[in-house]
Motif scaffolding. Structure first.
Motif, short mmCIF file in Angstrom:
data_model
loop_
_atom_site.label_atom_id
_atom_site.label_comp_id
_atom_site.label_asym_id
_atom_site.label_seq_id
_atom_site.Cartn_x
_atom_site.Cartn_y
_atom_site.Cartn_z
N GLY A 129 -42.79 61.26 64.90
CA GLY A 129 -42.54 61.90 63.60
C GLY A 129 -42.04 60.99 62.51
O GLY A 129 -42.34 61.18 61.33
N ALA A 130 -41.25 59.97 62.87
CA ALA A 130 -40.67 59.08 61.85
C ALA A 130 -41.43 57.77 61.76
O ALA A 130 -40.91 56.78 61.23
CB ALA A 130 -39.20 58.82 62.17
N GLY A 131 -42.64 57.75 62.26
CA GLY A 131 -43.38 56.49 62.39
C GLY A 131 -44.31 56.18 61.22
O GLY A 131 -44.07 56.62 60.09
N CYS A 132 -45.39 55.46 61.55
CA CYS A 132 -46.23 54.86 60.51
C CYS A 132 -46.92 55.86 59.61
O CYS A 132 -47.27 55.53 58.47
CB CYS A 132 -47.27 53.94 61.17
N HIS A 133 -47.13 57.10 60.10
CA HIS A 133 -47.90 58.05 59.28
C HIS A 133 -47.12 58.60 58.10
O HIS A 133 -47.68 59.30 57.26
CB HIS A 133 -48.42 59.18 60.18
N VAL A 142 -40.16 55.70 50.68
CA VAL A 142 -40.21 56.64 51.81
C VAL A 142 -38.90 56.58 52.61
O VAL A 142 -38.41 57.60 53.09
CB VAL A 142 -41.44 56.38 52.71
N VAL A 143 -38.33 55.38 52.74
CA VAL A 143 -37.04 55.27 53.43
C VAL A 143 -35.97 56.05 52.67
O VAL A 143 -35.12 56.72 53.26
CB VAL A 143 -36.62 53.79 53.57
N ALA A 144 -36.05 55.98 51.32
CA ALA A 144 -35.07 56.71 50.51
C ALA A 144 -35.21 58.22 50.71
O ALA A 144 -34.22 58.95 50.74
CB ALA A 144 -35.25 56.36 49.04
N TRP A 145 -36.46 58.69 50.86
CA TRP A 145 -36.69 60.13 51.00
C TRP A 145 -36.46 60.61 52.41
O TRP A 145 -36.04 61.74 52.63
CB TRP A 145 -38.14 60.46 50.62
N GLU A 146 -36.83 59.79 53.38
CA GLU A 146 -36.76 60.18 54.80
C GLU A 146 -36.02 59.10 55.56
O GLU A 146 -36.62 58.12 56.05
CB GLU A 146 -38.20 60.37 55.33
N PRO A 147 -34.71 59.22 55.64
CA PRO A 147 -33.90 58.14 56.25
C PRO A 147 -34.29 57.82 57.69
O PRO A 147 -34.01 56.73 58.16
CB PRO A 147 -32.47 58.70 56.17
N ALA A 148 -34.94 58.74 58.38
CA ALA A 148 -35.33 58.46 59.76
C ALA A 148 -36.56 57.56 59.84
O ALA A 148 -36.85 56.99 60.91
CB ALA A 148 -35.61 59.77 60.50
N TYR A 149 -37.29 57.40 58.77
CA TYR A 149 -38.53 56.58 58.75
C TYR A 149 -38.23 55.17 59.26
O TYR A 149 -37.27 54.54 58.83
CB TYR A 149 -39.08 56.55 57.33
N LEU A 150 -39.08 54.69 60.15
CA LEU A 150 -38.83 53.39 60.77
C LEU A 150 -38.84 52.24 59.76
O LEU A 150 -38.14 51.24 59.94
CB LEU A 150 -39.87 53.11 61.86
N TRP A 160 -35.93 48.53 64.46
CA TRP A 160 -36.79 47.55 65.15
C TRP A 160 -36.80 47.87 66.64
O TRP A 160 -37.84 47.84 67.29
CB TRP A 160 -36.27 46.12 64.94
N ARG A 161 -35.62 48.18 67.16
CA ARG A 161 -35.52 48.56 68.58
C ARG A 161 -36.31 49.84 68.84
O ARG A 161 -37.08 49.93 69.80
CB ARG A 161 -34.04 48.76 68.93
N ASP A 162 -36.13 50.84 67.96
CA ASP A 162 -36.81 52.13 68.14
C ASP A 162 -38.33 51.99 68.07
O ASP A 162 -39.06 52.75 68.69
CB ASP A 162 -36.34 53.14 67.09
N ALA A 163 -38.80 51.02 67.29
CA ALA A 163 -40.25 50.79 67.17
C ALA A 163 -40.76 49.88 68.30
O ALA A 163 -41.91 49.45 68.27
CB ALA A 163 -40.57 50.17 65.81
N LYS A 164 -39.90 49.63 69.27
CA LYS A 164 -40.23 48.71 70.39
C LYS A 164 -40.65 47.34 69.85
O LYS A 164 -41.67 46.77 70.27
CB LYS A 164 -41.34 49.29 71.28
#
Lengths: 247, 109
Positions: free
Chosen positions: A205-209, A167-175, A119-123
């Protein structure tokens, strides 16, 4: 055998509860069946009457605090507002696990700092800007931006959407859905002055897309929010922003 | 995936939707009245419109495929970072070179 009895006539519930941390096991308990019993009631009864070492988390018990989410028979749910009848579905027993995509602290309690760090990283905080107005801002309730913000504002931070997200399971950095939903409410907050940095953050890179639009977050959100639509809004906004930058 | 990659993937997909449709139509037209290589080549030889169509097709593939493959690899393997991006950039160049070479060969055949 209790587990094989029809639900309406069973006097006891067979409850399998995850114990220990990531490399744990299920422990089976037998809990008296009560009218209007919630899944959180069941966990509390086990902890108070049968095994005081059982770790779990709750606070308000009325669906406001977002503390008590667990995986109930394979589905992430807020346990204080999930009646046993609903949690059971067609199964004859309850299986309770900690939320997926979180680090398990012990039993049913998970570490949520990574979730809130995003949440912090997504401002995901309100940014008043260098010279905020002295008076209250007038935001017409019927304005499109206010309605877009309203659609996602009731998030209680329970982590159900995050646990449901592949997507969180596949890419742990995903927001993740919750942080992006929060960012979208702020993008639509006409008083906020921090959207430049916010859009930068959610378009990285780890954002909404990364979202595949599976819509698991929207299906399981206990507040009935639709993070998928918030993320779609962020995709549109970030694309428009990128195109404006490169005429 | 960044916004720029997202746009490139969506835009190339839009081009591919048209190019694939035109490609399917081309196949149907090109194989009529004889299926041998010589007969097909005789109908496609020197056709500038086909050369342009397949050049656009190949360029769209060279943009689209590496981005999608990058997403798949990032989600299903631990491969990350610059080496992944460089490898998939090279993969895109390879697709482009092989595809344009094939399109030119059909034009000149």
């Amino acid at each position: 055998m209790v587990a094989a009895m029809p639900i309406a006539h069973a006097q006891y519930l067979q409850v399998e509860v995850w114990r220990s941390a990531a490399a744990g096991h299920f422990q089976t308990f037998r809990v008296p069946r009560r009218e209007n019993q919630t899944v959180l009631d069941v966990v509390t009864e086990i902890q108070r009457e049968q095994d005081p070492t059982l770790a779990y988390r709750f606070a308000c018990r009325v669906g406001m605090c977002g503390s008590c989410a667990m995986v109930v028979n394979g589905r992430p749910r807020w346990t204080c507002r999930t009646r046993v009848d609903v949690g059971l579905g067609t199964a004859a027993m309850l299986r309770l696990e900690p939320l997926r995509n979180f680090t398990v602290v012990k039993d049913l309690a998970v570490e949520m700092s990574a979730f809130f760090d995003k949440w912090r990283d997504a401002k995901g905080h309100f940014e008043p800007g260098p010279s905020p107005p002295r008076d209250f801002a007038v935001v017409p309730p019927a304005s499109p931006q206010r309605q877009a913000a309203d659609a996602g504002i009731e998030c209680i931070g329970c982590g159900v959407c995050y646990a449901a997200c592949d997507v969180v399971a596949w890419e742990p950095a995903y927001l993740g859905p919750a942080a992006l939903n929060r960012a979208w409410t702020l993008v639509n907050d006409v008083r906020d002055a921090g959207s430049a940095a916010r859009m930068e953050a959610v378009a990285a890179g780890a954002g909404c897309h990364l979202c595949h639009t599976h819509m698991s977050c929207t299906q399981f959100c206990p507040k009935g929010l639709a993070p998928t639509y918030a993320i779609a809004g962020l995709k549109r906004a970030t694309v428009a922003r990128a195109l404006r930058r490169r005429p | 995936m960044t916004a720029v990659l997202f746009i490139a993937q969506r835009a190339s997909a839009a081009v591919l939707a048209i190019a694939v449709t035109a490609h399917l139509a081309t196949i149907i037209v090109a194989v009529r009245s004889g299926l041998s290589a010589a007969e097909v080549a005789a109908r496609t030889h020197g056709n500038t419109a086909l050369l342009i169509l397949y050049s656009v097709f190949v360029l769209a593939v060279a943009v689209h495929a590496p981005i999608g493959l990058r997403n798949v690899l990032r989600e299903w393997t631990a491969w990350r970072g610059r080496s992944l991006d460089v490898a998939l950039g090279l993969f895109g160049v390879l697709l482009m070179v092989l595809g344009l070479r094939a399109a030119l060969a059909v034009f000149l055949a």
